[in-house]
Write a protein that holds these residues in place. Structure first.
Motif, PDB file in Angstrom:
ATOM      1  N   ASN A  26       7.522  -4.250 -12.481  1.00  0.00           N
ATOM      2  CA  ASN A  26       5.861  -4.736 -12.485  1.00  0.00           C
ATOM      3  C   ASN A  26       5.563  -4.262 -13.879  1.00  0.00           C
ATOM      4  N   THR A  70      13.280   1.631  -5.734  1.00  0.00           N
ATOM      5  CA  THR A  70      12.486   2.391  -4.746  1.00  0.00           C
ATOM      6  C   THR A  70      13.408   3.277  -3.991  1.00  0.00           C
ATOM      7  N   ALA A  94       7.701  -0.613  -5.857  1.00  0.00           N
ATOM      8  CA  ALA A  94       7.564  -1.968  -5.307  1.00  0.00           C
ATOM      9  C   ALA A  94       7.047  -2.123  -3.881  1.00  0.00           C
ATOM     10  N   ASP A  95       6.394  -3.203  -3.637  1.00  0.00           N
ATOM     11  CA  ASP A  95       6.005  -3.268  -2.130  1.00  0.00           C
ATOM     12  C   ASP A  95       7.191  -4.078  -1.488  1.00  0.00           C
ATOM     13  N   PHE A  96       7.989  -4.930  -2.288  1.00  0.00           N
ATOM     14  CA  PHE A  96       8.878  -5.686  -1.628  1.00  0.00           C
ATOM     15  C   PHE A  96      10.170  -5.528  -2.700  1.00  0.00           C
ATOM     16  N   ARG A  97      11.348  -5.869  -1.969  1.00  0.00           N
ATOM     17  CA  ARG A  97      12.646  -5.748  -2.645  1.00  0.00           C
ATOM     18  C   ARG A  97      13.350  -6.865  -2.101  1.00  0.00           C
ATOM     19  N   ARG A 119       9.991  -5.725   2.877  1.00  0.00           N
ATOM     20  CA  ARG A 119       8.764  -4.889   2.644  1.00  0.00           C
ATOM     21  C   ARG A 119       9.490  -3.424   2.225  1.00  0.00           C
ATOM     22  N   THR A 120       9.142  -2.623   1.418  1.00  0.00           N
ATOM     23  CA  THR A 120       9.867  -1.498   1.026  1.00  0.00           C
ATOM     24  C   THR A 120       9.048  -0.344   1.929  1.00  0.00           C
ATOM     25  N   ASP A 122       7.029   3.068   2.757  1.00  0.00           N
ATOM     26  CA  ASP A 122       5.613   3.436   1.793  1.00  0.00           C
ATOM     27  C   ASP A 122       5.994   4.979   1.521  1.00  0.00           C
ATOM     28  N   ALA A 141      -4.080   3.706  -6.469  1.00  0.00           N
ATOM     29  CA  ALA A 141      -4.122   2.451  -5.971  1.00  0.00           C
ATOM     30  C   ALA A 141      -4.774   1.532  -7.072  1.00  0.00           C
ATOM     31  N   LYS A 155      -7.619   2.916   2.209  1.00  0.00           N
ATOM     32  CA  LYS A 155      -6.054   3.201   1.921  1.00  0.00           C
ATOM     33  C   LYS A 155      -5.831   4.558   1.929  1.00  0.00           C
ATOM     34  N   LYS A 159      -2.727   6.045   4.664  1.00  0.00           N
ATOM     35  CA  LYS A 159      -1.669   6.736   3.963  1.00  0.00           C
ATOM     36  C   LYS A 159      -1.638   8.208   4.511  1.00  0.00           C
TER      37      LYS A 159
END
Ligand code: C5P
Length: 224
Positions: A26, A70, A94-97, A119-120, A122, A141, A155, A159
């Motif tokens: 990113n 991550t 990353a939110d996804f890998r 999804r990674t 959190d 965020a 959020k 979390k």
């Protein structure tokens, strides 16, 4: 304020391997987290910075550990979170890998490449769920400007954080920041300091304001 207390800060992007030479990343520059590390150092904190790939490290006075993915950052946090008083999670994790990175280099001969992503975990939520009463956890965020405040507070609750810095999407990679701070007791705080014409603040000025607030908050509540 904050003398000899330890603060753990994360900054920068993650790189998630697609194959032996390619990755998903990113636009995070890491500048916000590095500015926070420098502000914390100047305020007398004992600072450890977990720094992502391609980011310029602080000049001095900060212990730096590098991560790439991550998974690397998760390992560092698993080891280091328990020893800190404050965690500021500014990294753009990353939110996804890619579910299964290819072993070699995927050849260009195919017309289309489909990369399945998982999804990674959190990481900041995981730290927050394990925190001891004296520990204080701040997340970040990036949100669509529409409805930013409501989504940021939601959020923070989801979390389990003590505070969350909310920024509109265009903050990523920029020199300035246009964010505010949501707190677990339902407040929304905007930074003091000289703002630019468009209402933004330099990342350095925002970092100083945030560290001052964290220092005051942890000494008031006995956290840290
Ligand atoms: O859910 P979202 O990605 O918007 O949350 C951002 C916050 O969560 C940041 O503090 C980021 O460092 C953290 N995060 C995390 N692990 C992830 C994704 C985001 O700790 N897998």
């Amino acid at each position: 304020m904050g003398k000899h207390r330890s603060i753990l800060i994360t900054a920068g992007p993650t790189h998630e391997a697609i194959d032996a030479v390619r990755y998903v990343a990113n636009r995070s520059s890491g500048r916000m987290g590095v500015a926070i590390a420098e502000a914390a150092r100047d305020a007398g904190w004992n600072v450890t910075l977990l720094l992502g790939p391609g980011c310029a490290p602080p000049r001095d006075g900060v212990t730096v550990r590098d991560f790439v993915s991550t998974a690397d950052l998760a390992k560092l946090l698993d080891r280091m979170f328990c020893d800190c008083d404050v965690l500021i999670m500014a990294a753009a994790v990353a939110d996804f890998r890619p579910a299964e990175p290819a072993k070699g280099k995927i050849p260009r001969s195919q017309e289309r490449l489909v990369v399945e992503m998982d999804r990674t975990p959190d990481l900041v939520a995981r730290c927050a769920s394990a925190k001891k009463p004296h520990q204080f956890v701040v997340g970040f965020a990036l949100e669509d400007p529409q409805d930013l405040q409501r989504r940021a507070h939601e959020k923070l609750r989801r979390k389990g954080l003590d505070a969350l810095v909310a920024n509109p999407l265009d903050t990523m990679g920029a020199e300035t920041v246009n964010g505010f701070l949501c707190t677990a007791d339902g407040q929304t705080l905007t930074p003091s300091g000289k703002k630019n014409k468009d209402g933004t603040l330099s990342k350095v000025a925002f970092a100083r304001w945030l560290i001052e607030w964290v220092g005051e908050r942890v000494s008031k509540t006995g956290k840290g």
